[in-house]
Design a protein around this motif. Structure first.
Motif, PDB file in Angstrom:
ATOM      1  N   PHE B  68      -3.658  -6.090  10.773  1.00  0.00           N
ATOM      2  CA  PHE B  68      -2.808  -7.177  10.033  1.00  0.00           C
ATOM      3  C   PHE B  68      -1.294  -6.530   9.593  1.00  0.00           C
ATOM      4  O   PHE B  68      -0.642  -7.115   9.702  1.00  0.00           O
ATOM      5  CB  PHE B  68      -3.430  -7.203   8.617  1.00  0.00           C
ATOM      6  N   TYR B  69      -1.334  -5.221   9.606  1.00  0.00           N
ATOM      7  CA  TYR B  69       0.013  -4.661   9.579  1.00  0.00           C
ATOM      8  C   TYR B  69       0.414  -3.588  10.510  1.00  0.00           C
ATOM      9  O   TYR B  69       1.438  -2.809  10.168  1.00  0.00           O
ATOM     10  CB  TYR B  69       0.386  -3.812   8.179  1.00  0.00           C
ATOM     11  N   THR B  70      -0.474  -3.462  11.569  1.00  0.00           N
ATOM     12  CA  THR B  70       0.008  -2.518  12.634  1.00  0.00           C
ATOM     13  C   THR B  70       0.377  -3.297  13.930  1.00  0.00           C
ATOM     14  O   THR B  70      -0.401  -3.950  14.611  1.00  0.00           O
ATOM     15  CB  THR B  70      -1.092  -1.584  12.909  1.00  0.00           C
ATOM     16  N   PRO B  71       1.854  -3.196  14.177  1.00  0.00           N
ATOM     17  CA  PRO B  71       2.126  -4.041  15.519  1.00  0.00           C
ATOM     18  C   PRO B  71       1.591  -3.306  16.735  1.00  0.00           C
ATOM     19  O   PRO B  71       1.443  -1.979  16.686  1.00  0.00           O
ATOM     20  CB  PRO B  71       3.615  -3.889  15.275  1.00  0.00           C
ATOM     21  N   LEU B  72       1.077  -3.867  17.540  1.00  0.00           N
ATOM     22  CA  LEU B  72       0.607  -3.244  18.703  1.00  0.00           C
ATOM     23  C   LEU B  72       1.421  -2.113  19.327  1.00  0.00           C
ATOM     24  O   LEU B  72       0.950  -1.345  20.031  1.00  0.00           O
ATOM     25  CB  LEU B  72       0.071  -4.118  19.916  1.00  0.00           C
ATOM     26  N   LYS B  73       2.709  -2.513  19.572  1.00  0.00           N
ATOM     27  CA  LYS B  73       3.780  -1.447  20.071  1.00  0.00           C
ATOM     28  C   LYS B  73       3.647  -0.206  19.245  1.00  0.00           C
ATOM     29  O   LYS B  73       3.697   0.878  19.974  1.00  0.00           O
ATOM     30  CB  LYS B  73       5.219  -2.130  20.165  1.00  0.00           C
ATOM     31  N   HIS B  74       3.649  -0.214  18.007  1.00  0.00           N
ATOM     32  CA  HIS B  74       3.548   0.966  17.402  1.00  0.00           C
ATOM     33  C   HIS B  74       2.150   1.877  17.429  1.00  0.00           C
ATOM     34  O   HIS B  74       2.309   2.753  17.344  1.00  0.00           O
ATOM     35  CB  HIS B  74       3.652   0.565  15.845  1.00  0.00           C
ATOM     36  N   LEU B  75       1.107   0.750  17.563  1.00  0.00           N
ATOM     37  CA  LEU B  75       0.002   1.297  17.717  1.00  0.00           C
ATOM     38  C   LEU B  75      -0.052   2.333  18.965  1.00  0.00           C
ATOM     39  O   LEU B  75      -0.807   3.322  19.130  1.00  0.00           O
ATOM     40  CB  LEU B  75      -1.121   0.368  17.858  1.00  0.00           C
ATOM     41  N   ILE B 184       1.286   0.951   0.189  1.00  0.00           N
ATOM     42  CA  ILE B 184       2.004  -0.048   0.313  1.00  0.00           C
ATOM     43  C   ILE B 184       1.486  -1.311   1.335  1.00  0.00           C
ATOM     44  O   ILE B 184       1.380  -2.318   0.777  1.00  0.00           O
ATOM     45  CB  ILE B 184       3.429   0.477   0.849  1.00  0.00           C
ATOM     46  N   MET B 185       1.285  -1.000   2.442  1.00  0.00           N
ATOM     47  CA  MET B 185       0.662  -2.084   3.419  1.00  0.00           C
ATOM     48  C   MET B 185      -0.749  -2.640   2.833  1.00  0.00           C
ATOM     49  O   MET B 185      -0.816  -3.902   2.903  1.00  0.00           O
ATOM     50  CB  MET B 185       0.179  -1.458   4.600  1.00  0.00           C
ATOM     51  N   GLN B 186      -1.435  -1.872   2.340  1.00  0.00           N
ATOM     52  CA  GLN B 186      -2.629  -2.394   1.590  1.00  0.00           C
ATOM     53  C   GLN B 186      -2.322  -3.322   0.452  1.00  0.00           C
ATOM     54  O   GLN B 186      -3.054  -4.418   0.351  1.00  0.00           O
ATOM     55  CB  GLN B 186      -3.700  -1.197   1.325  1.00  0.00           C
ATOM     56  N   ARG B 187      -1.301  -2.938  -0.348  1.00  0.00           N
ATOM     57  CA  ARG B 187      -0.999  -3.864  -1.456  1.00  0.00           C
ATOM     58  C   ARG B 187      -0.548  -5.240  -0.841  1.00  0.00           C
ATOM     59  O   ARG B 187      -0.873  -6.194  -1.171  1.00  0.00           O
ATOM     60  CB  ARG B 187      -0.054  -2.968  -2.213  1.00  0.00           C
ATOM     61  N   GLU B 188       0.588  -5.116   0.089  1.00  0.00           N
ATOM     62  CA  GLU B 188       0.950  -6.187   0.537  1.00  0.00           C
ATOM     63  C   GLU B 188      -0.071  -7.116   1.276  1.00  0.00           C
ATOM     64  O   GLU B 188       0.037  -8.460   1.088  1.00  0.00           O
ATOM     65  CB  GLU B 188       2.178  -6.024   1.416  1.00  0.00           C
ATOM     66  N   LYS B 189      -1.038  -6.539   1.887  1.00  0.00           N
ATOM     67  CA  LYS B 189      -1.975  -7.179   2.591  1.00  0.00           C
ATOM     68  C   LYS B 189      -2.707  -8.108   1.482  1.00  0.00           C
ATOM     69  O   LYS B 189      -3.076  -9.354   1.605  1.00  0.00           O
ATOM     70  CB  LYS B 189      -2.892  -6.322   3.195  1.00  0.00           C
ATOM     71  N   GLU B 190      -3.192  -7.492   0.176  1.00  0.00           N
ATOM     72  CA  GLU B 190      -3.892  -8.088  -0.767  1.00  0.00           C
ATOM     73  C   GLU B 190      -3.250  -9.148  -1.354  1.00  0.00           C
ATOM     74  O   GLU B 190      -3.860 -10.262  -1.609  1.00  0.00           O
ATOM     75  CB  GLU B 190      -4.180  -7.117  -1.835  1.00  0.00           C
TER      76      GLU B 190
END
Lengths: 356, 356
Positions: B68-75, B184-190
């Protein structure tokens, strides 16, 4: 060069996808890198005497194995064998293996220990060490990754790319057993699903099931070749199926080939079971079965006598100039072009599980 | 020695499980094996000059990352960084990496290429080659495995086990950022899940998010140590959290330690966000955050001056004799025992997902 942009993985398949990935990495960054992607193992020059070999494999539940009929101990053994086989395919000697697992909540400590007991038995068999791993959670399913390091003398390393016209095509052991073993297991699973009380009948199929569940890397053959002072001109392990893997050698070596159906080493139980119980042509099973982890290699013709009546090695054909094509001569003398209808677990799986 | 037989993996945790596996492999089979399981990487003696290093890591969807919040390129970048970090933790130089992926039917060719584009950027950054991989199907989820090979001069290899009383404890960079980035990312996902139209607000959090999504292996520090002619007495990369990883060094080296809260390098944005937005003690985040992939190392006291006012390395404490324990001195002068409440993704995941 095609300009077509592929979207669906199914459309280009595993090998096509690997080609796409390779294009992103045109240059070598390190002088140690001799071969990166594209053979059974990576080859690194870190030493004056030896080349270092490294290979990695995934074994994924429901794609590569089914825990319904795969005991965890066998799975541990097979994970190491599959990796060791890649080192053998480079004519090398394995040294150490890492085995990482991702587990979902079904798994218990005794189950993990049973799996690693199989890893231990395989390590003992090949005389190698377990040198690492990673133990993580998975959302669903068991995922196994093995990476293996090995070495090979610089003058003995064998790539897929060295076959030349006139070379003899050799295969170790016999082929098709693992595939017929899989068919047996799938049949028994279906019987069990429909009638859980029914007895699973495996008597008489022991050889087939062992070929499926407990394949052995042919390190014995690599060592025998060293003793005979023979270096194959090309080698690969047969994981996708003989036809597919022979075509890999031909493509990498830029040659053609002919193989003779009458020479194919097929065990009688493989032959009989394929034909009588599954109505399958044993030759098709031989060509496309896969997962036997035998070695396919080519040798200069002068070594032919060494393997003419060898109990464990069969000469099945000959390398040809590229323009003569890649084909099989049937027992009746007809000529059939070889096609790579191997056990492409990846493609098959995606096809069966892709959204409509 | 306890005779207790563990059944639940949750009960013994990842490290306990690894100990159980290690017991199955008491002997070394190969003379090349210097260290198998138990450090950041396996160490093999295949050469007169260098030791060969090998390490393997899994990154599993929904356990180690959320698409959800991890772009594949970053991964792709992170997968290589995590592996390179293990080689750095042995004071070594990475050479080549294999990156295997298991994909379910959501994935397309462009997605796979985006992932490998990140792999490529990381390989360029560290000056290493992609030397292999395996591309397979998965039933559900994306599973990534990386194995990395590297080398280190025999007189520079650094284990977890070499710390001695009096040695100074050093940490690179700052810690806690990746964990606060995750919050932060978990909060924005929620927020997004509840109101898909809402704008995701990430301004001002760039540093935290970069720490989470694009960690860098500290190869620069390894190279700087070489230039300074300093060999750490012990080293580990901080993946589980400082407390957990420092306790690994203390256990392996059979020593104690003291660290001083007032010395902890915490970035102001980490401090402020943890405290004001998540009501978390920044010291707890520093000690237990994990996933920053900085290096934790110990050096003999005589090298202290070199790092006293170093912009990128902070001396946070000292190694003690074992009997003095492992503790932190708070800013107010109180003594707290260190506990390993690290980011044990595995245990946490199993706890949250095990059947009742």
């Amino acid at each position: 060069m095609s300009k077509k942009e592929y979207i669906n993985i199914e459309e280009i398949g595993e090998f096509g996808l690997i080609e796409e990935i390779k294009k992103l990495f045109p240059d070598k960054k390190r002088q140690e890198t001799v071969v990166g992607i594209g053979d059974d193992a990576a080859v690194l020059n870190m030493n004056d005497q030896f080349l270092t070999l490294l290979s990695t494999d995934n074994l994924n539940e429901e794609v590569h194995f089914d825990l319904f009929y795969t005991p965890l101990k066998h799975l541990g053994f097979k994970s190491v064998s599959v990796s060791a086989s890649d080192i053998c395919a480079m004519n090398g000697e394995p040294i150490g293996v890492t085995v990482g697992i991702a587990l979902d909540s079904r798994f218990t400590v005794p189950m993990v220990k049973e799996f690693y007991e199989g890893v231990r038995i395989a390590c003992n068999k090949y005389g190698i060490d377990l040198i690492g791993g990673d133990t993580t959670g998975s959302y669903k399913g068991l995922f196994i990754n093995t990476s293996i390091i090995g070495k090979v003398e610089k003058d003995r390393v064998t790539y897929r790319s060295g076959a030349g016209p006139g070379d003899l095509i050799c295969v170790t052991g016999d082929l098709g057993g693992a595939y017929v073993g899989l068919l047996i297991m799938q049949r028994e699973k279906e019987v069990h699903m429909e009638a859980p009380q029914a007895t699973i009948k495996l008597e008489g199929y022991e050889y087939l099931i062992e070929r499926l569940l407990k394949p052995e890397a042919r390190l014995d053959v690599v060592r025998m070749l060293r003793e005979l002072d023979v270096v194959p001109s090309a080698m690969i392990d047969i994981s996708d199926g003989l036809a597919s893997d022979l075509l890999h050698i031909c493509a990498a070596s830029n040659v053609g080939c002919v193989i003779y159906e009458e020479k194919f080493p097929i065990d009688p139980i493989v032959y009989r079971t394929a034909l009588l119980e599954f109505n399958l042509n044993p030759t098709t099973v031989f060509l496309s079965g896969g997962e036997d982890y035998e070695l396919l290699f080519t040798i200069p013709e002068r070594y032919g006598d060494l393997f003419e009546n060898h109990p464990d090695i069969t000469i099945i054909g000959k390398i040809l100039p590229k323009e003569e094509g890649t084909y099989m001569i049937s027992k009746s003398g007809n000529k059939y072009e070889l096609t790579a209808q191997g056990w492409d677990a990846f493609r098959k799986y995606l096809r069966e599980n892709s959204n409509p």
